[in-house]
Motif scaffolding. Structure first.
Motif, PDB file in Angstrom:
ATOM      1  N   GLU A 208       0.828  -1.200   0.000  1.00  0.00           N
ATOM      2  CA  GLU A 208       0.000   0.000   0.000  1.00  0.00           C
ATOM      3  C   GLU A 208       0.864   1.253   0.000  1.00  0.00           C
ATOM      4  N   ASN A 209       1.917   1.251   0.795  1.00  0.00           N
ATOM      5  CA  ASN A 209       2.834   2.388   0.815  1.00  0.00           C
ATOM      6  C   ASN A 209       3.479   2.589  -0.549  1.00  0.00           C
ATOM      7  N   GLN A 210       3.877   1.505  -1.193  1.00  0.00           N
ATOM      8  CA  GLN A 210       4.459   1.597  -2.530  1.00  0.00           C
ATOM      9  C   GLN A 210       3.453   2.167  -3.523  1.00  0.00           C
ATOM     10  N   ARG A 211       2.204   1.705  -3.445  1.00  0.00           N
ATOM     11  CA  ARG A 211       1.181   2.192  -4.377  1.00  0.00           C
ATOM     12  C   ARG A 211       0.929   3.689  -4.192  1.00  0.00           C
ATOM     13  N   LEU A 212       0.834   4.119  -2.936  1.00  0.00           N
ATOM     14  CA  LEU A 212       0.565   5.529  -2.676  1.00  0.00           C
ATOM     15  C   LEU A 212       1.727   6.405  -3.141  1.00  0.00           C
ATOM     16  N   LEU A 213       2.951   5.970  -2.878  1.00  0.00           N
ATOM     17  CA  LEU A 213       4.105   6.751  -3.313  1.00  0.00           C
ATOM     18  C   LEU A 213       4.210   6.766  -4.835  1.00  0.00           C
ATOM     19  N   SER A 214       3.904   5.639  -5.478  1.00  0.00           N
ATOM     20  CA  SER A 214       3.938   5.594  -6.933  1.00  0.00           C
ATOM     21  C   SER A 214       2.918   6.567  -7.527  1.00  0.00           C
ATOM     22  N   ASN A 215       1.717   6.590  -6.941  1.00  0.00           N
ATOM     23  CA  ASN A 215       0.706   7.542  -7.415  1.00  0.00           C
ATOM     24  C   ASN A 215       1.157   8.978  -7.199  1.00  0.00           C
ATOM     25  N   SER A 216       1.786   9.231  -6.046  1.00  0.00           N
ATOM     26  CA  SER A 216       2.257  10.591  -5.770  1.00  0.00           C
ATOM     27  C   SER A 216       3.340  11.005  -6.751  1.00  0.00           C
ATOM     28  N   VAL A 217       4.237  10.070  -7.083  1.00  0.00           N
ATOM     29  CA  VAL A 217       5.281  10.392  -8.059  1.00  0.00           C
ATOM     30  C   VAL A 217       4.654  10.763  -9.400  1.00  0.00           C
ATOM     31  N   GLU A 218       3.650  10.003  -9.819  1.00  0.00           N
ATOM     32  CA  GLU A 218       2.995  10.314 -11.094  1.00  0.00           C
ATOM     33  C   GLU A 218       2.303  11.677 -11.042  1.00  0.00           C
ATOM     34  N   ARG A 219       1.640  11.970  -9.931  1.00  0.00           N
ATOM     35  CA  ARG A 219       0.945  13.252  -9.831  1.00  0.00           C
ATOM     36  C   ARG A 219       1.916  14.421  -9.795  1.00  0.00           C
ATOM     37  N   VAL A 220       3.002  14.253  -9.026  1.00  0.00           N
ATOM     38  CA  VAL A 220       3.979  15.349  -8.936  1.00  0.00           C
ATOM     39  C   VAL A 220       4.701  15.528 -10.263  1.00  0.00           C
TER      40      VAL A 220
END
Length: 517
Positions: free
Chosen positions: A200-212
Motif C-alpha cells: 500500500e505504501n508503494q502504491r501511494l508513493l507511486s501515485n504521488s510520483v505520477e501526480r507530482v
C-alpha cells in the motif's frame, strides 16, 4: 497570497488560455490520482495482474492458504514434530522396561592342552603317602556351553515412575508442537499484513510520483511561458526527488517483506509470493461492506470485537495458552522426576530363570558331542535388591529435584500474571486501532474532498500550485495512516489470539471467529 495575487493579475487577455492549460494539466493529474482513491486501487490491481502474468512461478495466497501452507511446510513446525516423534519412542522404551528380558549366551573352547589340577594321591591310592600329589586332567579337547536367561521385573518403582515421566514428556512435546505452530501462524499473519502495508505504501508513493511529475511538467510549461514563478518549479523538483527516493525505499521494503513471508512458508523462490487483500479498502465498520478478498481477511482475523470479552479472554488464556500449558506439564514432569529419585529407597524385586547346556569331548570337534557327553542345568529364583547407603547422594538428588519443582511452580505463577497483562494490553490495542481506523477513514474522506477543492480552485486560477501539492500530500498521508491503522488492528488481533490460546487454523476455524462462537 502574493503568489496567488500575482498569478491573477498576469496577462488578463491570456487568462482563458491559461485556464485551459491548467484544466488540461489538472485532468492528467486527476487521472494519475485515480479520481481521488478508486482508480488508484484499480491501477494497483492491474499491476498485480501484470506481475502475475509475467511470472510463471507466482504463488498467490490468501491469509488462510498462507497459514495452511506454513503448518505443512514450515521448518520450525517440522522440527517440533520430530521432537514429538522422539518423545513417542522414549515412551516405547519406557514400556520395554516392564517386559521380560531373554538372553542367549553360547561359547566353544578348543583346549590345546587341557588344564591339569593336582589332587592328594590318597584319593586314588589309600596307601599313598599323605603329602603326595597326583596330576589330574580336568576338561576335554573341546568344550561347548549354551545358556538361556530370563528375567522379569516384579517390582521396581523407577520403571513405573519412569513410564509416567515419559508419558508426561510426550504430552509436553505435543503441547510444544501446538505452541510452535501457534507462534509460526502468528508470524505468518504478521508478515502477511506487513507485506500488504508495504504494498500500500508503494502504491501511494507511486501515485504521488505520477501526480507530482504531471504537476512539474505543467509548472515548467507555465514558467517557460512566463505565467508561473520559478519557485514552484524548484519546490516540485525537490519534492519529486524526495518522493522517488522514498519510492525506492518502499520497493525494497516490499521485497524484504515478501522474502520474510516466503521463508516462513518455505517457498524456494523468495520473490514469488503474492498476497490477497488491500488495506486501503478494508472497512472495519461492517464486514459485509468489503469485497470477498478483504472480507476473508477480516473473517480470519476475528472481525467481531464481541467475540472476546475481557473476563472471558483472561479465563481462556489461563486455560488454553500454550506456554502456560507447557509450564504446567513441566511441573508434572518435575514431580515425576522427584518421585523417581524417592523411589530409589524402595527395593527392587525380579524373578529369573536359567537353562544351561554344557558338553565336552576329545578329538575332533563335533557340535555339542554325543548325548553321553552333554549335561544340562536349570534354575529359577527371585532377586531382591535394597540399597542401604550411597553416601547421601540420593538425598542430594532429591533436594535438587525439589528445587527444580519450586522453580517450575514459580515460573508458572509469573507467566500467569504476564498472560493476563498481555491479554488486556492486546485487547486494548485491538480496540484502539479499530477506533483509530474509523477516525482515519473520516480523515481520508476529508482529505479527498480537500484535494478536489484545491484542484477546482487551481483549475479556475483561484488557487496555487503549492496548495494543490499540499492537499495531495495530505491525501497520501491520510490514506497511509488509514492503512497503518488497519494493519495495527490486524496485527494486534493476531497477537491477541496467540495470547488467549485460540489461533485460527489450529484451535478454531476462521469462520467461527466472525460469529463470535
Amino acid at each position: 497570497m502574493n503568489h496567488r495575487f500575482d498569478s491573477k493579475i498576469q496577462d488578463r487577455q491570456g487568462r482563458p488560455a491559461f485556464r485551459l492549460l491548467r484544466a488540461a494539466t489538472l485532468t492528467a493529474v486527476l487521472v494519475a490520482l485515480g479520481a481521488g482513491h478508486g482508480l488508484g486501487q484499480e491501477a494497483s490491481a492491474r499491476a498485480e495482474q501484470v506481475r502475475a502474468s509475467t511470472s510463471q512461478s507466482v504463488i498467490r495466497l490468501d491469509i488462510a492458504q498462507a497459514v495452511a501452507r506454513a503448518l505443512d511446510e514450515n521448518r520450525e513446525v517440522r522440527d517440533a514434530r520430530l521432537a514429538l516423534e522422539l518423545a513417542n519412542e522414549q515412551v516405547s522404551e519406557a514400556w520395554g522396561g516392564l517386559l521380560p528380558s531373554l538372553d542367549l549366551n553360547s561359547s566353544y573352547t578348543r583346549n590345546i592342552e587341557p588344564p591339569v589340577s593336582f589332587l592328594p594321591a590318597i584319593f586314588i591310592d589309600p596307601g599313598a603317602p599323605a603329602d603326595s600329589l597326583i596330576p589330574v586332567q580336568f576338561g576335554a579337547d573341546n568344550a561347548w556351553n549354551a545358556s538361556f536367561s530370563l528375567e522379569q521385573p516384579l517390582f521396581e518403582a523407577g520403571l513405573f515412575i519412569g513410564l509416567g515421566a515419559a508419558s508426561r514428556f510426550r504430552l509436553l512435546q505435543e503441547e510444544a508442537v501446538r505452541g510452535r505452530s501457534q507462534a509460526v501462524v502468528t508470524q505468518v499473519r504478521t508478515a502477511y499484513y506487513q507485506l500488504l502495508l508495504d504494498l500500500e505504501n508503494q502504491r501511494l508513493l507511486s501515485n504521488s510520483v505520477e501526480r507530482v511529475e504531471a504537476s512539474l511538467n505543467e509548472t515548467e510549461a507555465l514558467f517557460r511561458s512566463g505565467l508561473g514563478p520559478e519557485y514552484d518549479v524548484l519546490r516540485l523538483q525537490v519534492e519529486l526527488t524526495n518522493l522517488r527516493a522514498n519510492l525506492d525505499r518502499a520497493e525494497n521494503l516490499v521485497r524484504q517483506s515478501r522474502r520474510t513471508l516466503a521463508v516462513l512458508l518455505n517457498v524456494e523462490d523468495l520473490e514469488s509470493v503474492e498476497v490477497v487483500g488491500t488495506l486501503a479498502t478494508v472497512d472495519l465498520e461492517s464486514i459485509e461492506a468489503n469485497d470477498s478478498e478483504n472480507a476473508a481477511l477480516l473473517a480470519f482475523a476475528g472481525f467481531d470485537p464481541r467475540a472476546l470479552e475481557l473476563e472471558a479472554a483472561v479465563a481462556q488464556s489461563q486455560e488454553a495458552r500454550s506456554d502456560l500449558r507447557q509450564l504446567e506439564l513441566t511441573e508434572d514432569l518435575r514431580k515425576a522426576e522427584l518421585r523417581l529419585e524417592q523411589g530409589e529407597y524402595l527395593p527392587r524385586i525380579s524373578a529369573f530363570g536359567n537353562y544351561t547346556v554344557v558338553a565336552q569331548q576329545n578329538g575332533s570337534p563335533s557340535f555339542f558331542g554325543s548325548p553321553a557327553s552333554r549335561g544340562t542345568a536349570k534354575a529359577v529364583g527371585i532377586t531382591v535388591s535394597l540399597p542401604i547407603f550411597t553416601g547421601f547422594q540420593r538425598d542430594a538428588r532429591i533436594d535438587q529435584k525439589r528445587v527444580a519443582l519450586r522453580q517450575a511452580e514459580t515460573q508458572t505463577e509469573v507467566f500467569r500474571d504476564q498472560a493476563e497483562g498481555q491479554v488486556k494490553s492486546f485487547r486494548e490495542q485491538v480496540a484502539e486501532a479499530r477506533q483509530r481506523a474509523l477516525a482515519q477513514a473520516l480523515a481520508v474522506r476529508q482529505a479527498t474532498r480537500g484535494f478536489e477543492i484545491a484542484a477546482a480552485q487551481f483549475r479556475e486560477g483561484l488557487g496555487s500550485q503549492l496548495e494543490l501539492t499540499d492537499s495531495e500530500g495530505a491525501l497520501r498521508e491520510s490514506e497511509f495512516n488509514y492503512a497503518q491503522a488497519v494493519y495495527d488492528f490486524l496485527v494486534a488481533r493476531a497477537r491477541l489470539d496467540e495470547s488467549v490460546g485460540l489461533v485460527p487454523g489450529i484451535d478454531v476455524q476462521p469462520e467461527l471467529l466472525r460469529t463470535g462462537q
